[in-house]
Enzyme design. Structure first.
Site, mmCIF file in Angstrom:
data_model
loop_
_atom_site.group_PDB
_atom_site.id
_atom_site.type_symbol
_atom_site.label_atom_id
_atom_site.label_comp_id
_atom_site.label_asym_id
_atom_site.label_seq_id
_atom_site.Cartn_x
_atom_site.Cartn_y
_atom_site.Cartn_z
ATOM 1 C CD GLU A 1 -20.496 -38.020 -90.609
ATOM 2 O OE1 GLU A 1 -21.326 -38.748 -90.037
ATOM 3 O OE2 GLU A 1 -19.276 -38.295 -90.635
ATOM 4 C CG HIS B 1 -18.596 -46.722 -86.396
ATOM 5 N ND1 HIS B 1 -19.641 -47.411 -86.972
ATOM 6 C CD2 HIS B 1 -18.291 -45.726 -87.278
ATOM 7 C CE1 HIS B 1 -19.955 -46.875 -88.134
ATOM 8 N NE2 HIS B 1 -19.139 -45.856 -88.351
ATOM 9 C CG HIS C 1 -1.255 -47.976 -80.776
ATOM 10 N ND1 HIS C 1 -1.848 -49.062 -81.380
ATOM 11 C CD2 HIS C 1 -0.823 -47.171 -81.799
ATOM 12 C CE1 HIS C 1 -1.775 -48.928 -82.695
ATOM 13 N NE2 HIS C 1 -1.154 -47.800 -82.974
#
Length: 382
Positions: free
Chosen positions: A98, A171, A279
């Site tokens: 991260e 994001h 999808h």
């Protein structure tokens, strides 16, 4: 801590800035633009790796890690959290993943700030010298700076809102939008082969292909952020049938917590099935449209190379997409599938840009490239 983080961002940007500095390219600003495109593409790939390794909360605060600039300083807090929940979101490895992602993002921010500074200096120079013919434009660098700041804000909300699916998906989309804008800006500064007049007839189709791809990427992001990748573990059927039981109402409720419905109940499996099935099937629409576009563009002088790369990237994306199903979602292929989406976005952006050059004179730069080269008093060619 903030000063330490700023230093880390500057250090991370040193290598790409050094590449620009030592480059033989006479137009350093153009080189900086393309290096930023490359680094942003890498950031998108590493962001996918961060998401797919469930490392988004590896450091559960922002911008640092337990109030520190790096996981080494926060080792005691991370170890305590890992001991309390060994399979939880906080581990030493996830914390490093991260934070490296954040350092990477700060480096991109530094490169974009450098572009703004250079563009502003050129703009100021040309205001003082009315005979100067152009600066390459200040509007696009400022737009890029706005987007990178907005992307940083969504990165913070991703953590503080505990991976809320709509925030994580936005994001991702903002990151890819930034990548596309950077590619467009870099293309404006570069020399391009002449494009046949026939390309003008593909303008609408190219725009539609880019729009469909953006929608498919949003659906893919929704699959990933809701952990719906394995809802259909077979192909071409899903759960042994063409149309399995699906819950679209809960699956596509946007504002809700991860794994929960809008009312706070646990998300039913049928909702995950709806997300995955949509999808998967929309991918065939995108494949057909973009495949046809690549075939048509391949017959237009000046677009052949981009069209070939587009067709190859499309085929690879189909292969990686199917492989994730048959091989039970291996991490490397899943990351490659995310990278393939970013590559398709880049290629479609370039195709749309080149189609706009249809009918322009042979062996010339775009007006933007000419202006940029003049403004920094460097030759237009390499």
């Amino acid at each position: 801590m903030l000063i330490q983080l700023a230093i880390m961002g500057l250090l991370a940007a040193c290598l790409p800035l050094s590449v620009v500095w030592v480059s033989n390219d006479a137009n350093k600003y153009r080189k900086l633009a393309w290096v930023t495109v490359f680094l942003t593409f890498d950031l998108v790939m590493f962001g996918a790796f961060t998401r797919l390794t469930d490392s988004g909360l590896g450091c559960p605060d922002w911008p640092g890690c337990y109030g520190h600039a790096n996981p080494l300083q926060a080792h005691e807090h991370i170890s305590a959290a890992e001991a309390a929940m060994p399979t939880g979101p906080v581990t030493v490895a996830k914390a490093w993943i991260e934070m490296i992602h954040r350092y990477f993002a700060m480096a991109v921010g530094v490169l974009i700030i450098a572009m703004v500074v250079i563009a502003w200096r050129n703009w100021r120079r040309n205001r003082r010298t009315p005979t100067a013919e152009g600066s390459g434009g200040l509007a696009m660098p400022l737009l890029l700076f706005f987007f990178v700041c907005l992307q940083g804000a969504f990165g913070a909300w991703t953590v503080t809102l505990k991976l809320q699916p709509v925030i994580v998906t936005l994001h991702l989309l903002l990151g890819l939008t930034l990548l596309g804008l950077l590619a467009w800006h870099a293309a404006r500064l570069s020399r391009h082969a002449p494009v046949g007049q026939a390309a003008a007839g593909l303008k609408l189709a190219a725009g539609a292909g880019l729009l469909l791809l953006a929608l498919q990427i949003a659906l893919g992001g929704w699959v990933s952020t809701n952990y719906a990748a394995l809802a259909c573990a077979d192909f071409p059927l899903c759960q042994g049938t063409v149309v399995p039981p699906m819950d679209y109402q809960h699956g596509f409720t946007l504002w809700r917590e991860l794994g929960k419905t809008g009312a706070g109940d646990y998300l039913p499996f049928a909702a995950l099935t709806a997300i995955h099935w949509t999808h998967r099937n929309f991918a065939f629409v995108v494949f057909a449209v973009v495949g046809w576009l690549a075939w048509r563009a391949g017959r237009v002088p000046g677009l052949e190379r981009t069209a070939r790369w587009l067709g190859l990237a499309l085929a690879l994306q189909l292969i990686t997409g199917l492989s994730t199903i048959f091989l039970n979602w291996p991490l490397a292929i899943a990351v490659a599938h995310n990278g393939g989406a970013a590559l398709l976005l880049l290629l479609l952006t370039m195709l749309n840009f080149k189609i706009r050059l249809a009918g322009r004179p042979v062996s010339t730069l775009s007006c933007h490239a000419q202006a940029a080269a003049r403004s920094i008093h460097l030759p237009e060619s390499n």
